[in-house]
Design an enzyme around this catalytic site. Structure first.
Site, PDB file in Angstrom:
ATOM      1  N   ASN A 224      -4.864 -11.441  -2.847  1.00 43.68           N
ATOM      2  CA  ASN A 224      -4.682 -12.723  -3.162  1.00 43.68           C
ATOM      3  C   ASN A 224      -5.758 -13.640  -3.310  1.00 43.68           C
ATOM      4  O   ASN A 224      -6.729 -13.248  -2.472  1.00 43.68           O
ATOM      5  CB  ASN A 224      -3.450 -13.471  -2.249  1.00 43.68           C
ATOM      6  CG  ASN A 224      -2.129 -12.911  -2.666  1.00 43.68           C
ATOM      7  OD1 ASN A 224      -1.643 -12.217  -3.800  1.00 43.68           O
ATOM      8  ND2 ASN A 224      -1.247 -12.975  -1.422  1.00 43.68           N
TER       9      ASN A 224
ATOM     10  N   ASN B 130      -0.154 -19.261  -5.114  1.00 44.50           N
ATOM     11  CA  ASN B 130      -0.457 -19.026  -3.659  1.00 44.50           C
ATOM     12  C   ASN B 130      -0.991 -20.234  -3.283  1.00 44.50           C
ATOM     13  O   ASN B 130      -0.868 -20.678  -1.912  1.00 44.50           O
ATOM     14  CB  ASN B 130      -1.236 -17.875  -3.649  1.00 44.50           C
ATOM     15  CG  ASN B 130      -0.851 -16.541  -3.885  1.00 44.50           C
ATOM     16  OD1 ASN B 130      -1.334 -15.583  -4.577  1.00 44.50           O
ATOM     17  ND2 ASN B 130       0.782 -16.341  -3.352  1.00 44.50           N
TER      18      ASN B 130
ATOM     19  N   GLY C 216       0.933  -1.126  -0.030  1.00 48.02           N
ATOM     20  CA  GLY C 216       0.049  -0.023   0.041  1.00 48.02           C
ATOM     21  C   GLY C 216       0.826   1.403  -0.054  1.00 48.02           C
ATOM     22  O   GLY C 216       0.719   2.177  -0.553  1.00 48.02           O
TER      23      GLY C 216
ATOM     24  N   LYS D  51      -1.989 -16.000 -10.797  1.00 45.02           N
ATOM     25  CA  LYS D  51      -1.311 -15.645  -9.278  1.00 45.02           C
ATOM     26  C   LYS D  51      -1.676 -16.714  -8.278  1.00 45.02           C
ATOM     27  O   LYS D  51      -0.574 -17.269  -7.643  1.00 45.02           O
ATOM     28  CB  LYS D  51      -1.911 -14.483  -8.916  1.00 45.02           C
ATOM     29  CG  LYS D  51      -1.191 -13.899  -7.657  1.00 45.02           C
ATOM     30  CD  LYS D  51       0.214 -13.451  -7.622  1.00 45.02           C
ATOM     31  CE  LYS D  51       0.684 -13.239  -6.441  1.00 45.02           C
ATOM     32  NZ  LYS D  51      -0.022 -11.875  -5.775  1.00 45.02           N
TER      33      LYS D  51
END
Length: 326
Positions: free
Chosen positions: A102, A208, A12, A204
């Site tokens: 995610n 993960n 962030g 992605k």
């Protein structure tokens, strides 16, 4: 353009500093020692691409900021349901929520044609709690390919990658996405607007969903997992099952499992965020990574025995660890 970053941690603060460099009116919402550092000397980014500093406004009170054009969510997904009080003061009629998370997002079926359109996943939006805090119609999907860490309060170490893929849930190319993309690019980041950002979500997620829980269970780095033949086989099985679930939902991300493994191995002796959370005594972000895909497998009638097994033991680890901290 006025932007608030809710959860101005490593990612962030990095995005906030880049947007501030581009001339956007940026406000960082943070707390603790990190907030004090942001207030006193701004954000310092240390990067192989060149160091830079930014001094955007920082506060712990969103009401002090008021309505903005974009809220960039730097929170972990398991904090979304409780984020309503932080986000509500920042909203006007057209405020967009750029959700950099995610896993499977709470808005996944919003605006998606077909028989599952508008469906809510219990694993990521229990009882609609996230949708109440973060209305899906405001959401812009965001898949983060950048790696950063908070080296010290107010100091972000950028490790690699500058890509933040964004896209509308309804698969249109909107003006709000194009404007945000232009601002990100002006700040030195890559921000392609994808017609179907769900493909990026699955790409992605392949890493993960496999490396994150296995690393937490084994305390191994990504390279160590790749070098262990049986662990590598386990990752391959999890990726294969994940791609089958994606295909049943109409997504066919254009990446091979071997290419995804090779990319993970190149990362080297890196601890996943889930392993880092475990070592810091934080709750593990498993619902959006594993539980959501198991729920989607049930919805589509897909057999995912490996995902189910890893989810069972990883969830048990999360529960026992959380209990020991009380």
């Amino acid at each position: 353009m006025k932007v608030a970053v809710v959860g101005a941690g490593a990612i962030g603060a990095y995005v906030g500093a880049a947007l501030h460099r581009a001339g956007a009116d940026v406000h960082l919402i943070a707390r603790g020692a990190h907030l004090e550092a942001l207030r006193s000397h701004g954000v310092r980014v240390l990067s192989p691409r060149g160091d830079f500093e930014g001094r955007p406004h920082a506060t712990d009170d969103p009401a002090e900021v008021g309505p903005v054009d974009y809220v960039f969510l730097g929170l972990k997904a398991n904090a979304y349901a409780a984020s309503g009080p932080l986000v509500a003061p920042l909203l006007h009629e057209r405020t967009a929520l750029v959700a950099a998370q995610n896993g499977i997002p709470w808005w996944y079926f919003h605006g998606l044609p077909g028989r599952h359109s508008g469906r809510r996943l219990q694993s990521v939006d229990p009882g609609g709690s996230v949708s109440r805090a973060l209305p899906p119609e405001r959401a812009i999907g965001c898949v983060v390919y950048a790696a950063t860490e908070l080296e010290a309060p107010g100091v972000v170490r950028h490790l690699e990658g500058t890509r933040f893929s964004i896209g509308e849930p309804d698969m249109t190319v909107s003006r709000r996405c194009l404007d945000f993309s232009e601002a990100m690019q002006a700040g030195g980041l890559k921000c392609p607007v994808e017609p179907d950002v769900r493909n990026d979500i699955w790409i992605k997620l392949l890493g993960n969903i496999s490396f994150n829980p296995i690393s937490a269970l084994s305390r191994a780095t990504m390279a160590e997992i790749c070098r262990h033949p049986d662990a590598r086989g386990l990752v391959t099985a999890m990726m294969r099952e994940t791609l089958e679930v994606a295909a049943r939902l109409g997504s066919r991300p254009q990446i091979s499992i071997e290419r995804r493994l090779a990319g993970a191995e190149r990362v080297g002796e890196h601890k996943t965020s889930t392993l880092q959370d475990l070592e810091r005594g934080k709750p593990l972000e498993l619902d959006v990574l594993l539980a959501a895909v198991v729920e989607l497998a049930e919805l589509t009638g897909t057999a995912v025995p490996t995902l189910r097994a890893i989810h069972a033991v990883a969830d048990l680890l999360n529960r026992t660890t959380s209990r020991s901290l009380k």
